[in-house]
Design a protein around this motif. Structure first.
Motif, PDB file in Angstrom:
ATOM      1  N   GLN A  39      -4.333  14.661 -22.615  1.00  0.00           N
ATOM      2  CA  GLN A  39      -3.796  13.361 -22.209  1.00  0.00           C
ATOM      3  C   GLN A  39      -3.124  12.633 -23.371  1.00  0.00           C
ATOM      4  N   GLY A  40      -3.278  13.152 -24.585  1.00  0.00           N
ATOM      5  CA  GLY A  40      -2.694  12.505 -25.750  1.00  0.00           C
ATOM      6  C   GLY A  40      -3.530  11.357 -26.278  1.00  0.00           C
ATOM      7  N   ASN A  41      -4.784  11.265 -25.846  1.00  0.00           N
ATOM      8  CA  ASN A  41      -5.685  10.212 -26.317  1.00  0.00           C
ATOM      9  C   ASN A  41      -6.453  10.726 -27.528  1.00  0.00           C
TER      10      ASN A  41
ATOM     11  N   ARG B  20       0.173  -4.394 -28.553  1.00  0.00           N
ATOM     12  CA  ARG B  20      -0.122  -3.471 -27.455  1.00  0.00           C
ATOM     13  C   ARG B  20       1.146  -2.805 -26.937  1.00  0.00           C
ATOM     14  N   MET B  21       2.258  -3.540 -26.910  1.00  0.00           N
ATOM     15  CA  MET B  21       3.523  -2.980 -26.444  1.00  0.00           C
ATOM     16  C   MET B  21       4.019  -1.887 -27.385  1.00  0.00           C
ATOM     17  N   ASN B  22       3.791  -2.051 -28.664  1.00  0.00           N
ATOM     18  CA  ASN B  22       4.263  -1.084 -29.655  1.00  0.00           C
ATOM     19  C   ASN B  22       3.195  -0.059 -30.013  1.00  0.00           C
ATOM     20  N   ASN B  23       2.197   0.090 -29.193  1.00  0.00           N
ATOM     21  CA  ASN B  23       1.071   0.960 -29.488  1.00  0.00           C
ATOM     22  C   ASN B  23       1.407   2.446 -29.347  1.00  0.00           C
ATOM     23  N   ASP B  24       2.497   2.793 -28.649  1.00  0.00           N
ATOM     24  CA  ASP B  24       2.831   4.189 -28.406  1.00  0.00           C
ATOM     25  C   ASP B  24       3.045   4.968 -29.698  1.00  0.00           C
ATOM     26  N   PHE B  25       3.674   4.353 -30.669  1.00  0.00           N
ATOM     27  CA  PHE B  25       3.968   5.079 -31.903  1.00  0.00           C
ATOM     28  C   PHE B  25       2.685   5.431 -32.654  1.00  0.00           C
TER      29      PHE B  25
ATOM     30  N   ALA C 237       0.116   6.855 -31.442  1.00  0.00           N
ATOM     31  CA  ALA C 237      -0.405   8.141 -30.978  1.00  0.00           C
ATOM     32  C   ALA C 237       0.008   9.259 -31.928  1.00  0.00           C
ATOM     33  N   ASP C 238       1.236   9.207 -32.443  1.00  0.00           N
ATOM     34  CA  ASP C 238       1.682  10.227 -33.397  1.00  0.00           C
ATOM     35  C   ASP C 238       0.873  10.157 -34.681  1.00  0.00           C
TER      36      ASP C 238
ATOM     37  N   LYS D 185      -2.577  11.547 -33.983  1.00  0.00           N
ATOM     38  CA  LYS D 185      -2.538  13.008 -33.903  1.00  0.00           C
ATOM     39  C   LYS D 185      -2.505  13.605 -35.306  1.00  0.00           C
TER      40      LYS D 185
END
Length: 158
Positions: free
Chosen positions: A41-43, A70-75, A77-78, A81
């Protein structure tokens, strides 16, 4: 000519259950299971988070700042990882490095693990741009302070 009624009956074939891909929940030793299989799931694990101090306290109290975070939280994940890859390779390396190993053996083990966990073997053109090794593994010994990468065939050992 008589026909045997039992001979006419066809046998019903039993349906074989579809084989499911085994879900991987643990890392191999040495680490070779890509993180995308361990965390489909990418978590990725969050890791250590530090509180803001002094002038940055409003980032925690200001609702607008929290919403933007919270809006910019996607980056993140990299980064998470990459941190998980680093954690797993470091854990394996601490366990595996023994006196007498050459620096080349150590560096190759680390680099092979990083390539396997990222899922980029480094053999495809542009792989290093997609993910994987940004630089050769740096190891140092005794009088060599930092930024040393052993060349192939280097016999310098621990």
């Amino acid at each position: 000519m008589t026909i045997n009624p039992a001979a006419k009956k066809k046998k019903k074939k039993k349906k074989k259950p579809k084989k499911k891909k085994p879900s991987v929940s643990t890392q191999s030793d040495p680490p070779r299971v890509p993180l995308d299989q361990l965390f489909p799931q990418g978590n990725y694990p969050v890791g250590e988070e530090c509180d803001y101090v002094d002038g940055n306290l409003k980032r925690k109290t200001d609702e607008e700042k929290r919403h933007l975070d919270r809006m910019n939280n996607d980056f993140l994940a990299d980064y998470r990882k990459a941190a998980e890859i680093h954690r797993q390779v470091r854990k394996w390396t601490k366990k595996e490095i023994k006196p007498g190993m050459t620096l080349t053996e150590i560096a190759e083990g680390i680099e092979d693990s990083v390539r396997a966990l990222t899922g980029h073997d480094g053999l495809t053109e542009g792989d290093s741009l997609l993910g994987g090794m940004g630089f050769p593994c740096g190891v140092s010994l005794n009088n060599c302070a930092a930024h040393y990468s052993p060349n192939a065939g280097n016999k310098m050992g621990t």
